[in-house]
Design an enzyme around this catalytic site. Sequence first.
Site, mmCIF file in Angstrom:
data_model
loop_
_atom_site.group_PDB
_atom_site.id
_atom_site.type_symbol
_atom_site.label_atom_id
_atom_site.label_comp_id
_atom_site.label_asym_id
_atom_site.label_seq_id
_atom_site.Cartn_x
_atom_site.Cartn_y
_atom_site.Cartn_z
ATOM 1 C CE1 TYR A 138 -4.248 -1.546 0.909
ATOM 2 C CE2 TYR A 138 -2.859 -2.999 2.205
ATOM 3 C CZ TYR A 138 -4.076 -2.719 1.611
ATOM 4 O OH TYR A 138 -5.115 -3.606 1.722
ATOM 5 C CE1 TYR A 197 -1.854 -6.514 4.438
ATOM 6 C CE2 TYR A 197 -2.690 -6.335 2.196
ATOM 7 C CZ TYR A 197 -2.862 -6.186 3.556
ATOM 8 O OH TYR A 197 -4.057 -5.723 4.034
ATOM 9 N NE ARG A 224 -5.881 -10.267 5.992
ATOM 10 C CZ ARG A 224 -6.932 -9.617 5.502
ATOM 11 N NH1 ARG A 224 -6.901 -8.311 5.351
ATOM 12 N NH2 ARG A 224 -8.051 -10.238 5.186
ATOM 13 C CG HIS A 278 -7.540 -8.095 1.108
ATOM 14 N ND1 HIS A 278 -6.292 -8.561 1.446
ATOM 15 C CD2 HIS A 278 -7.619 -6.848 1.638
ATOM 16 C CE1 HIS A 278 -5.649 -7.648 2.152
ATOM 17 N NE2 HIS A 278 -6.429 -6.585 2.277
ATOM 18 C CG HIS A 280 -9.489 -2.919 2.235
ATOM 19 N ND1 HIS A 280 -9.671 -3.277 3.548
ATOM 20 C CD2 HIS A 280 -8.235 -3.314 1.922
ATOM 21 C CE1 HIS A 280 -8.574 -3.851 4.009
ATOM 22 N NE2 HIS A 280 -7.677 -3.888 3.040
HETATM 23 FE FE FE2 Z 1 -5.746 -4.763 3.141
#
Ligand code: FE2
Length: 231
Positions: A103, A142, A152, A155, A157
Amino acid sequence: MDYKPMDWDSHPPLLYPDYHSNALRAPKKPLIPTQHTLSELTGPVYGHDSVGPLDNDLTKNSVKNGEPLGERIIVTGRVLDEDGRPVPDTLIEIWQANAAGRYIHVVDQHPAPLDPNFLGAGRCATDSEGRYKFYSIKPGAYPWRNHHNAWRPNHIHFSLFGRAFVTRLVTQMYFPGDPLLDIDPMVQSAPKEARERLVCKFSIDITEPEFALGYDFDFILRGRNATPMEG
Ligand SMILES: [Fe+2]
C-alpha cells in the site's frame, strides 16, 4: 423506511481473539440497543456528478509514466438491499494493495515495491439497476504480523453507504481458490455460512478478450444474506 435489527449471523463477532488488534477495539461491555433516529434512516445521497470519469479505473486514475504492473481485473456486480432489491445511485469506495502486496501508506514499510503508476484507490456509483463496475490490478498478498508468518489473502477493501447510515458496509472481497483464505483470521472471523459471500466468482462472460479477467461480486446490505462486515 424501517430497518430490522442487524442480523449477527452474517457478521464477525465484535471480539475475535485470533485477530489480535481487534481486541483493542472491541467493546468490553454488552451493547445497548437504541432506536434508529431520523439521521440514521435518511441517508447520504451521492449523485453521479461527484464521481469522475476515471474514478472507477484504478489502472488509469493515477498513471504517471506508464501502465501499472500486474494482472488487470474487472470487478462487477450489484448492490442489493435486505430484500434483494437493487440499490441505485450508491457510492462504492475502493482501496487495495498493488500487485506486489504494498500500500502507499506510511505504516506499510514491508519490503515490496511501490508502483509509481498505481495509487490503489478509486470509487464508483451504482446505476439504476444497482450495478457497478470497476477496473483494477489484482492485489498481491502481504504479511501483516498478526502472528508468526501471517499473510493476508489477495483482497480489495470496500466502503458502501447504501440508502442510509444504517446500511453502511465496510468489507473486503477475496478471490476464489486462494489457499490463504482457510488460515486468515479476518476471513475466519466471519460465520462459516456467510464466509463464501466474501469471495468473488470468476466469470468468463465478464472477462474481456486480450485484456483482463472478470469477476462477479454482489454486495448485500443488511438482512440474513448480508455481506459480512470487516471484523
Ligand atoms: Fe488490506
